[in-house]
Design an enzyme around this catalytic site. Structure first.
Site, mmCIF file in Angstrom:
data_model
loop_
_atom_site.group_PDB
_atom_site.id
_atom_site.type_symbol
_atom_site.label_atom_id
_atom_site.label_comp_id
_atom_site.label_asym_id
_atom_site.label_seq_id
_atom_site.Cartn_x
_atom_site.Cartn_y
_atom_site.Cartn_z
ATOM 1 N N ARG A 42 -43.628 78.735 2.917
ATOM 2 C CA ARG A 42 -43.386 79.326 4.240
ATOM 3 C C ARG A 42 -41.902 79.302 4.595
ATOM 4 O O ARG A 42 -41.372 80.282 5.119
ATOM 5 C CB ARG A 42 -44.229 78.617 5.303
ATOM 6 N N TYR A 51 -47.749 87.666 4.165
ATOM 7 C CA TYR A 51 -48.109 86.667 3.135
ATOM 8 C C TYR A 51 -47.637 85.258 3.489
ATOM 9 O O TYR A 51 -46.774 85.089 4.332
ATOM 10 C CB TYR A 51 -47.749 87.119 1.725
ATOM 11 N N GLU A 52 -48.270 84.295 2.886
ATOM 12 C CA GLU A 52 -48.093 82.880 3.269
ATOM 13 C C GLU A 52 -48.458 82.639 4.734
ATOM 14 O O GLU A 52 -47.886 81.769 5.385
ATOM 15 C CB GLU A 52 -46.662 82.393 2.999
ATOM 16 N N GLY A 53 -49.426 83.376 5.219
ATOM 17 C CA GLY A 53 -49.877 83.198 6.604
ATOM 18 C C GLY A 53 -49.227 84.209 7.519
ATOM 19 O O GLY A 53 -48.010 84.201 7.683
ATOM 20 N N GLN A 70 -49.074 81.679 11.835
ATOM 21 C CA GLN A 70 -47.924 80.809 12.126
ATOM 22 C C GLN A 70 -47.954 80.370 13.592
ATOM 23 O O GLN A 70 -47.661 79.218 13.926
ATOM 24 C CB GLN A 70 -46.593 81.537 11.860
#
Lengths: 596, 596
Positions: B297, B441-443, B448
């Site tokens: 992240r 991507y990655e949340g 977040q």
């Protein structure tokens, strides 16, 4: 995978219930524009767009346009040409044109609703008729009788198409720099020479002839924008009696590879002593060009609106279907492994942003389009003049804001899909790529903002703004005692008041420093757009409640309006603060120090 | 056409002058991390990124990755593989890894600055080492000694790469739904079976072996997120003694066709009883996954930052070169036919938005990265715990906001180019397309925001927020008497105070209705990001003024800070108003009525 259903019900609500277009048509004496006819045409348009054009959207993106360097020919994506033939066959190209030119003489505002469908179904394809429509307006208002006979009638019938040739490699927003030349010939025609870029539909395979409207300079023309004339330059040499001959000396040199709108051919056009005819007076080309451009600006605003709606429809369907996560306030879907996305407040925030801007934007755009009808058809000169003023004020708002919102909503809608939104097969990323051109062509957002604040507000002493504020005031007065509308009427009255104050403040500062206009303009545009939509949403609730609609429809209007007032309208306060901060914080940094 | 110059001077200013990373390295006892060495490495990194990676950016976009259905092999774009060989040869893959595992043991915060360069030079290429870095962190913290020896060392040396295999077709944000199975085998290994999608670098031609870290369920695992374990699944079967054998039963089934990052292979990975080894404890896979994910992240936040900077650099160069229009306050370039774009206030507004978010975002991200160094190296447990808390609070802000700003700035920068921005050859539209994945991507940003407000703020009683507010308070107190900073210190103190109040308000509402968290979260994230940057900008001016810098540099910092406070920070007020409006306006509309 990406679907489209024409929002017929909401279009009728906006056009007739909220704006009262049917009453206007009657008042303007457009006798054949009766609801039963209009409704039948709208249903047929929905069918055409949903079944013929919508399936071409992904195809056009995938294939793009082909270009043959040897011949300069452009091939449109599979199905485009056939769809155009159906479009012409159905009479759609002649929908709003005057009867004496072969048109069906339906109102422009009605045509605007149908245009939204075309753009939502297939934006790239819609660009070809869009440009024809712009050329139609210019020739209708500025063309000589023989030019209308020879060039305009075939455009209206769809036999030929039109283009606008403005931009050159070194000049886009700043038309004063243009270099293309037009030399008078012995037969009264002109030889046009120069290079134009970014010419939408400059070449294609829909029709054999293409009517280019080209800005160029006469040999003795003054420098800058006062020395620009407008010319008709047909792809095939065309005599004054309409006889069509050989290829004219105009040719597509290449097509652009773009982020999106792949099915819309963006051409470099080389004019090499091409046969042309002057439209209107020498050196007054910008007047005619503005006629085209204002038409095109409203049309591009509709493109923005169309993209909001198609983005929204698909994000909504996905958010109802896709199961992911549990509602924080407890499972809503106990018999399934997860809840649908639409239970999550943040997904709803994105969806409602799209919904409120689509339906609000539709009222804004269609109302502006009714002013075109008044301007073109009213017999009362004062009424026409007022319509012109208000339309001039609203055009940059429609163009600037609907296209900015189009980008914002394509962004939100893609986000609802998560990673799947980034993958081509779902079609959401195409909507985002297509949307990106709309804030650029026909004048960037910055240009719209200068037009709104500089030309349409300050130069006209706020005449257009006053007219819009009066509409708001009358609405607020009318509903002052209606408790069910207080939640909308009060904040609307407040921002309307602030709109006037901010205009005065910026105006005063601008008298001391002209850069204050440019420093405030984009925030002023956004501010204006949000207040305008607040008015239409308040009005929509009032109209929905008073009308004969299903309870669910009324509830949807009210809840969406609540969302708009609570979560979108507050953006005005950031824009107000930014405007008030003045030009100093933009001009303080020396241009040489931007990379320090 | 699209250029990149590593912003070495500003990186040093942020890292050493503002954040004091060099003093921190000394305090943490990283003896070899001396300025002269670090500066030499940074210069060399700039050279590598500017000359080797930056030219691959357009190439990768144009060619994309190839996929051979017959073998499941993926071919990266021309030059990618060779650049990776140079990257490994130069020791870059081992830069921040521990010495005992073959690394150079440089600080993570220093590595973060260099990572920004990689992402700005070629985002798609940078995804391959990014995933290796995530796998490195997971194996470093959770891998057994033999796993570190056999799998981690070759990743660090660059001989192999790593991946993260989380997502499945039906589960993205909601990992509790995952179905991939791991069956225990007689030899202590596991047979892993299932389908993973969106696997970055799941297959490629850089290295022969690829180490997949795969989330899967043991046969007796509890349902939901409490039954997820993490496994090492190598592309080539690899024994505990490091012997590499035949192909493992894992294969790339297809690659995605995406909006952007075409050079980054996004793979569907099919595991069919593949040999795997458990990492850490059974059913505790999410712990190890969070180690990877937090690293990733921060890394994706740096991608956002990188795209802001590259967008800005190109928009600035174009705005200085391109002549178009005249300054409204009088010609600035009398000997030329027009003024450069940069005279126009609205162009400056867009450029300064990029500049202020790039330089502000750099301080935010690098400061967060120094907390990783403290967390990993401090010998003081309380200090480590505090660093962990603050880092946990800042990670969603870095990831969420830098990627949102990356999209915003790619948008502004493209807009500065007008129509040319929409055409592929200038490279601006690629930046916009590449940026679009970073908020997903990655949340996603929504994830977040929930992490920030729900987990990192409310569940921890605001511990991270309090620490950041304390930093702000100390700064404000320190400079309370400094008249030259009043214009920053006063509004900073005000929004910091409001930040605390808003947190309390939302927290109270959330106790009554958990949906209030989701309803406020994204606006809370944006609000937090803007306040955090206000702090860093105020500090940057103070540090610049006090330091030994050229007058132009000091002026640039002050003027950019002024711009930030006047034109970006006011956005907080819209976000505050929206947050305060509560969840009702999101939940009022029945899901069935969204298309009414």
């Amino acid at each position: 995978m990406n679907r489209y259903t024409a929002p017929v019900r909401d279009m009728k609500f906006a056009l007739y219930d909220v704006i009262g277009a049917d009453k206007l048509y009657a008042k303007l004496g457009i006798e054949h524009a009766q609801r039963d006819l209009l409704d039948a045409v709208m249903e047929e348009a929905a069918r055409f767009n949903e079944t013929v054009l919508a399936p071409l959207n992904a195809v056009g993106d995938e294939h793009g346009c082909g270009f043959d360097k040897a011949t300069g020919a452009v091939t449109t994506p599979p199905g485009y040409k056939e769809a155009y033939a159906q479009f012409v066959e159905g009479g759609w190209s002649a929908l709003t044109a005057p009867e004496h030119l072969g048109g069906q003489d339906l109102p422009e505002s009605f045509g605007a609703a149908l245009k939204e469908m075309i753009d939502a179904a297939c934006l790239s394809w819609g660009n070809y008729p869009l440009l024809s429509h712009g050329a139609t307006e210019a020739l209708k208002h500025h063309g000589e009788a023989w030019q209308q006979e020879v060039f305009l009638k075939p455009i209206i019938s769809g036999q030929w198409t039109g283009t606008m040739c403005l931009t050159e490699p070194h000049c886009g927003s700043d038309l004063g720099l243009l270099k293309t030349k037009a030399e008078p010939q012995a037969d009264g025609s002109y030889a046009v020479t120069g290079t134009k870029i970014f010419i939408t539909g400059g070449e294609h395979d829909f029709t054999d002839n293409i009517v280019h409207l080209v800005l160029a300079r006469l040999p003795d023309a003054p420098a800058g924008t006062k020395g620009i004339s407008l010319f008709i330059v047909p792809k095939l040499r065309t005599a004054r009696d309409g006889t069509v001959g050989e290829r004219n000396a105009v040719r597509c040199g290449s097509i652009e590879h773009k982020m999106g709108i792949h099915g819309s051919a963006t051409c470099v056009m080389n004019f090499d002593g091409a046969q042309g005819y002057l439209i209107g007076q020498p050196n007054k080309g910008l007047n005619a060009m503005f006629t085209m451009m204002n038409t095109a600006r409203l049309a591009v605003g509709l493109q923005g609106l169309a993209l909001i709606d198609r983005s929204y429809q698909n994000a909504l369907a996905y958010s109802r279907d896709r199961l992911q996560g549990r509602s924080l306030s407890g499972a809503k879907n106990r018999d399934k492994p997860a809840d649908p996305l639409i239970v999550h407040p943040d997904i709803r925030r994105m969806l409602l942003t799209c919904k409120s801007l689509a339906e609000g934007g539709r009222m804004l755009a269609l109302h502006a389009a009714t002013l075109v009808d008044v301007l073109e058809r009213s017999k009362d000169e004062a009424e026409r003049k007022d319509a012109d003023t208000l339309l001039g004020f609203l055009t940059p708002i429609v163009k600037g804001m609907l296209t900015e919102w189009g980008n914002e909503c394509a962004y939100h809608a893609l986000q609802c899909f998560g990673g799947h939104g980034y993958v081509r097969e779902w079609g959401m990323e195409q909507l985002a790529r297509d949307a990106r051109i709309t804030t650029i062509y026909e004048g960037t957002t910055g240009i719209q903002a200068l037009d709104l604040l500089g030309r349409k507000t300050m130069q006209l002493q706020g005449a257009g703004l006053q007219m819009f504020l009066k509409m708001i005031q009358e609405f607020c007065t009318e509903h002052a005692q209606d408790a069910s509308l207080t939640e909308f009427v009060l904040p609307l009255a407040e921002v309307a008041k602030q709109w006037g104050e901010l205009t005065m403040e910026v105006g005063k500062k601008a008298m001391a420093n002209a850069d204050e206009v440019g420093a405030a303009s984009v925030d002023y545009l956004f501010y204006s757009g949000y207040v305008a939509l607040a008015f239409w949403w308040a009005k929509a609730v009032a109209v929905a409640e008073a009308g004969d609609h299903p309870a669910g429809f009324k509830s949807a209007k009210r809840e969406t309006a609540r969302f708009y007032f609570a979560r979108i309208l507050p953006r005005t306060q950031a824009h107000a603060a930014v405007m008030r901060s003045g030009a100093g914080n933009l001009l303080g940094l020396d241009a040489a120090l931007f990379d320090s």
